[in-house]
Structure formats: structure tokens, C-alpha cells
Design an enzyme around this catalytic site. Structure first.
Site, PDB file in Angstrom:
ATOM      1  N   ARG A  21       0.873  -1.172   0.000  1.00  0.00           N
ATOM      2  CA  ARG A  21       0.000   0.000   0.000  1.00  0.00           C
ATOM      3  C   ARG A  21       0.912   1.225   0.000  1.00  0.00           C
ATOM      4  O   ARG A  21       1.985   1.205   0.637  1.00  0.00           O
ATOM      5  CB  ARG A  21      -0.879   0.043   1.257  1.00  0.00           C
ATOM      6  CG  ARG A  21      -2.057  -0.901   1.259  1.00  0.00           C
ATOM      7  CD  ARG A  21      -3.154  -0.465   0.279  1.00  0.00           C
ATOM      8  NE  ARG A  21      -4.306  -1.350   0.311  1.00  0.00           N
ATOM      9  CZ  ARG A  21      -4.477  -2.415  -0.468  1.00  0.00           C
ATOM     10  NH1 ARG A  21      -3.548  -2.752  -1.357  1.00  0.00           N
ATOM     11  NH2 ARG A  21      -5.572  -3.132  -0.378  1.00  0.00           N
ATOM     12  N   GLU A  72      -3.797   7.689  -3.870  1.00  0.00           N
ATOM     13  CA  GLU A  72      -3.897   6.884  -5.087  1.00  0.00           C
ATOM     14  C   GLU A  72      -5.190   7.246  -5.820  1.00  0.00           C
ATOM     15  O   GLU A  72      -6.258   7.040  -5.232  1.00  0.00           O
ATOM     16  CB  GLU A  72      -3.913   5.409  -4.706  1.00  0.00           C
ATOM     17  CG  GLU A  72      -3.693   4.487  -5.880  1.00  0.00           C
ATOM     18  CD  GLU A  72      -3.472   3.055  -5.407  1.00  0.00           C
ATOM     19  OE1 GLU A  72      -2.345   2.737  -5.004  1.00  0.00           O
ATOM     20  OE2 GLU A  72      -4.446   2.296  -5.413  1.00  0.00           O
ATOM     21  N   HIS A 106      -1.864   0.307  -9.595  1.00  0.00           N
ATOM     22  CA  HIS A 106      -2.383  -0.717  -8.686  1.00  0.00           C
ATOM     23  C   HIS A 106      -2.894  -1.950  -9.471  1.00  0.00           C
ATOM     24  O   HIS A 106      -4.083  -2.273  -9.448  1.00  0.00           O
ATOM     25  CB  HIS A 106      -3.506  -0.129  -7.807  1.00  0.00           C
ATOM     26  CG  HIS A 106      -3.743  -0.906  -6.546  1.00  0.00           C
ATOM     27  ND1 HIS A 106      -4.077  -0.317  -5.358  1.00  0.00           N
ATOM     28  CD2 HIS A 106      -3.711  -2.237  -6.294  1.00  0.00           C
ATOM     29  CE1 HIS A 106      -4.238  -1.244  -4.428  1.00  0.00           C
ATOM     30  NE2 HIS A 106      -4.023  -2.415  -4.976  1.00  0.00           N
TER      31      HIS A 106
HETATM   32  C1  8YV Z   1      -7.138  -5.281  -5.316  1.00  0.00           C
HETATM   33  C2  8YV Z   1      -5.403  -5.248  -3.459  1.00  0.00           C
HETATM   34  O1  8YV Z   1      -7.120  -5.082  -6.678  1.00  0.00           O
HETATM   35  O2  8YV Z   1      -6.414  -7.181  -2.610  1.00  0.00           O
HETATM   36  C3  8YV Z   1      -5.850  -6.145  -2.364  1.00  0.00           C
HETATM   37  O3  8YV Z   1      -5.599  -5.791  -1.189  1.00  0.00           O
HETATM   38  O4  8YV Z   1      -4.726  -4.324  -3.202  1.00  0.00           O
HETATM   39  C4  8YV Z   1      -5.735  -5.469  -4.869  1.00  0.00           C
HETATM   40  O5  8YV Z   1      -5.327  -6.730  -5.225  1.00  0.00           O
HETATM   41  C5  8YV Z   1      -7.883  -4.208  -4.685  1.00  0.00           C
HETATM   42  O6  8YV Z   1      -7.936  -4.256  -3.318  1.00  0.00           O
HETATM   43  C6  8YV Z   1      -9.284  -4.150  -5.267  1.00  0.00           C
HETATM   44  O7  8YV Z   1      -9.932  -3.124  -4.797  1.00  0.00           O
END
Ligand code: 8YV
Length: 317
Positions: free
Chosen positions: A235, A264, A283
Site C-alpha cells: 500500500r 492513489e 495498482h
Molecule cells: C485489489 C489489493 O485489486 O487485494 C488487495 O488488497 O490491493 C488489490 O489486489 C484491490 O484491493 C481491489 O480493490
């Protein structure tokens, strides 16, 4: 329809999600600016969260019938877990199904940062590539180098497995030691400072929590080798972006390769975009057709199980 579900999404959810939910539930669409959905809160049985919209205690308290919160994704830093726990509301997420895809992108960023893939692509298309010069764009060797993984959970484990194929020495830092990974993969636990100082590549694969927010700041970046590549597939909030900017501007890292940023997206005029020793992608960690489908199945499965008062397929609390 037996249940009312608030779908919190700023964009259209991945194509199979709404049809699957609508087979059994009535969908109420959340909207950031239009408050029409608020009139329905008294009847909402479940929340489906898509792409990191914040879910806090006030929202939970406005839904007396709320039985479950289901998140599309494994990271749930945008959901107030303590508040959900206090209220006895299970929170589902999607671990495991995205480990391979996220480890793949971690490695793709590592290789791209090391070997100037993005910079090279821009150069090869540009007006200045009129003569091949074997001395230009020299990168950093990947094979037989040292990789430090911060966060050796399911994704970090898969990153370590990929590193084996490149004959890398793997160090890791984690809240807890992972004896299984040490035995199976020969990875070595070290302190964060030691990891930063010894690694040629640092991969961030930890969740964003109170403990990890801002974990990689000015002091930590200064510990890294100037030839090192920093990869963030976790993150954005785990890195102090101002400190990263200054480190990259001063040429104190070979490259940073970021799947995630804070905020982001970054503002369009952010100074990081002016640098050619940073790679930023939007992302894409788990963004493959196969993994999106698996995440959809798991998250809708969690939602429906929670609505029926059954054990979720995967729950974080
Ligand atoms: C997702 C992610 O695309 O799973 C997670 O924590 O960061 C990503 O793989 C995202 O969260 C979808 O909103």
C-alpha cells in the site's frame, strides 16, 4: 429478494460481480455525491466494498440490520476492523486467490526497475535512439543478488519462491518469524535495518496497519544501498512519499517501482512523475482476468454466506 446489499463502488464492479449478487439480493448503489442511498440504510443487510472506499463506525451504526461486510481484495485498511468487531459484524476478504498474481507483479516491477525496462522502452521509441551504444542504460544484475522481503505472508512467500528461480539470497522481516518459510525456502529473518542495509532489492508486501504506516521513511531509505531497487506492491501508505521523492531526486537509489501510491492516484502534477528512476503503475497487483474472477467468486461467496448467518469462506475478523 431476501436481502438488501449496499454496493460501495465508485466505478463499475468487475463484470461478474453484480449479476452474482443480483441473483439473490436487491442491490442499492452507494454514491459519493448523491445521497439517495442513505434513505435505504435501515433495510441494508450487507455491504459489498469494491476498491478501497472507507467503511467506518458511523456507516455501520446507520444500518441496524447489517450482518456482513464483504471486501473485494485482501487488504482491508479502509475498513474499520475494530469497529466491525465491536459490533459483531464479520468482515470477509479475498486472501490466497491473489497471491500468485501479486507476487508476479512484484517480480515484474523488480526486474523492470533493475533493468531499465520502462526507461528503455521510452528511449527506444524516442528521437534520440539513432545509434546503439553498449555503454548506455546499464542496469543492476538480479540473479544471485540479495532480496529483502518486508512482510512474509502469503504473497511474500510466493515472492520468495520466485526469487529462488533467480538464485537469489532471500532475507525477510515480519511481525513474526515464519519457521515454515525458513525451512522450506531457506529465507533468513533479519531486523528491518539489517534487511535494508544488506539487500539489493527490497520488496514491500506487508498489509497497511498502524504499525506499518510510514514504515519506510527518510531514515530507512538512507540505510538502503544506492544501487538498490525498492518495490512496493503493498500500500502506498507504508512509504513516506516525500522522503522517497527526495531520495530519488538525490539519486540515492537505483530505482523505485511502485504498484501503489499515497494518495492513489497521485495528483497529476506530482513531482515523482518528473523522475526517470521511478516506475509507477496503477495498482495492478492482482489485475489478471483469472484472479479478478477468483476474487469476485470469493467476495460474493463471503457476502452471501454472511447474509445467511453462515461462516464466511475467508474472514479477517
Ligand atoms: C485489489 C489489493 O485489486 O487485494 C488487495 O488488497 O490491493 C488489490 O489486489 C484491490 O484491493 C481491489 O480493490
Amino acid at each position: 429478494m431476501a436481502y438488501n446489499v449496499l454496493v460501495m463502488a465508485e466505478v463499475e464492479p468487475y463484470r461478474t460481480i453484480l449479476p452474482m449478487i443480483e441473483e439473490q439480493c436487491r442491490v442499492v448503489r452507494w454514491h459519493p455525491d448523491d445521497d439517495a442511498w442513505r434513505a435505504e440504510l435501515g433495510d441494508i443487510d450487507g455491504i459489498y466494498v469494491y476498491a478501497h472506499i472507507k467503511v467506518g463506525p458511523e456507516l455501520m451504526d446507520s444500518m441496524p440490520k447489517l450482518k456482513v461486510i464483504s471486501n473485494f481484495g485482501v487488504g482491508v485498511d479502509h475498513v474499520d476492523l475494530a469497529a466491525a468487531q465491536q459490533r459483531g459484524i464479520p468482515v470477509g476478504n479475498t486472501p490466497n486467490v491473489l497471491d500468485g498474481a501479486t507476487a508476479d507483479i512484484t517480480f515484474a516491477l523488480l526486474l523492470a526497475g533493475a533493468r531499465n525496462i520502462v526507461k528503455g522502452d521510452h528511449f527506444a521509441r524516442g528521437p534520440n535512439f539513432v545509434e546503439y551504444d553498449p555503454s548506455f542504460m546499464l542496469g543492476q544484475e538480479v540473479h544471485h543478488q540479495t532480496l529483502g522481503i518486508v512482510g512474509l505472508g502469503n504473497i511474500g512467500y510466493q515472492v520468495a519462491r520466485r526469487a529462488q528461480g533467480f538464485d537469489m539470497t532471500v532475507l525477510y522481516h515480519n511481525r513474526n518469524r515464519n519457521a515454515q518459510a525458513e525451512a522450506e525456502l531457506g529465507v533468513r529473518y533479519v531486523s528491518l535495518d539489517e534487511l535494508l542495509a544488506q539487500s539489493d532489492f527490497v520488496a514491500l508486501n506487508m498489509p497497511l496497519t498502524d504499525e506499518t504506516r510510514g514504515m519506510i521513511g527518510r531514515r530507512e531509505l538512507a540505510l538502503m544501498k544506492e544501487s538498490a531497487v525498492l518495490v512496493n506492491a503493498a500500500r502506498g501508505g507504508v512509504i513516506d512519499h516525500e522522503a522517497l521523492l527526495q531520495t530519488l531526486q538525490a539519486g540515492k537509489l537505483h530505482a523505485a517501482a511502485l504498484d501503489v501510491t499515497e494518495p492513489e492516484p497521485l495528483p497529476r502534477d506530482h513531482p515523482l512523475f518528473a523522475l526517470d528512476n521511478v516506475i509507477i503503475i496503477p495498482h495492478l497487483g492482482s489485475a489478471t482476468e483469472q484472479t479478478r474472477q477468483a476474487m469476485s467468486d470469493r467476495s460474493v461467496g463471503n457476502l452471501l454466506a454472511g447474509l445467511e448467518g453462515k461462516e464466511l469462506l475467508s474472514r479477517i475478523i
